[in-house]
Design an enzyme around this catalytic site. Sequence first.
Site: not given
Lengths: 207, 207
Positions: B39, B108, B137
């Site tokens: 990521r 997600s 996040k």
Amino acid sequence: MAVDYSLYLVTDRILVGPKDFLLSIRKALEGGVTLLQLREKETNSREFYDIGVKVKELAAEFGVPLIINDRVDLALALDADGVHVGQQDLPLAKVRNIIGPDKILGYSVSSLEEALQGERMGADYLGAGPVFPTGSKKDAAEAIGLAKLKEIKAGVSLPVVGIGGIGAANLRVVKETGIDGVSVISAILSQEDPCAAAKGLVDLWRN
Amino acid sequence: MAVDYSLYLVTDRILVGPKDFLLSIRKALEGGVTLLQLREKETNSREFYDIGVKVKELAAEFGVPLIINDRVDLALALDADGVHVGQQDLPLAKVRNIIGPDKILGYSVSSLEEALQGERMGADYLGAGPVFPTGSKKDAAEAIGLAKLKEIKAGVSLPVVGIGGIGAANLRVVKETGIDGVSVISAILSQEDPCAAAKGLVDLWRN
């Protein structure tokens, strides 16, 4: 596909403001832009996609090919006409593998060496610059000038588009280098009337 | 491909620091991470690609599948095992079209509705969360809690991985919801010894 590279508009939604973005592009297309690149550097993938759907409709309405900057996945998801990558994007040969032989592949270069590499690696056209100093791209390198632009054009067989600081004031001298078109952002999008600005550049290019 | 979702590490290069990044991932893999997601939110495409090449080598060395977050083009360029997209990324059905039937597609979700949508649209697994509040996040939504996680798992036939605020202290209660694995960032990468941290989570999951 025979592509007319003569007046290549690169978008900048931050420069124009989100509210006037599609209207500005429409006006630029009305004014005679021949090729359109959607460039979104500060957005998430979904927002990029949603904007891309609208810009693609607009480009199709005017019969102008749509090129996506950097994001090969967006070019595929939108079924755009091509993708434009630079030295800080995915390797050119990988991009060609992903998009296949038919989509237009553009490559940013600032030297003859990079231009020849682009030609070898499967680019369809080159964006050479920045020709002059420019404030439109935060990550732009030092200006290469007209002599180097001419050298690049003379050294490759691909179409070459000049980019960076090009506008009505210098379009003629840029064209004299023998290149196939000019890529502009602010020379159209920062003008009060993007349609008139585009028309003016088209006229200068043709005459 | 039979995928072991039990301990799914999502990377965060900014959290770890660029210098220790590959070493931390290696230690986490040594500790028993079963699935790896790269990521990268703050980097250009070329840097993402260059890092991806190295991470893919590392994942291959441990026989662990590599999933790329958001960037479908990077997943293709790296020939990663799959891609993970969220609500702010490209539409799931478009992603499936681009990557083809064989690559792993993660999605997600934070509700049963989104989970069912993911199942219809071609996801291979769901990342459900944030289960607990998390600082890892920046763009994470409100925590869904264990009851909703259980509801999501019960409502779909796809593998479900819980994500968000999961670590050694709460792994057992999370597992009791019936999900297939946990996705962690800081529970491994913020620990002094990522290998020991991963081992501890594997042990907790198995017993």
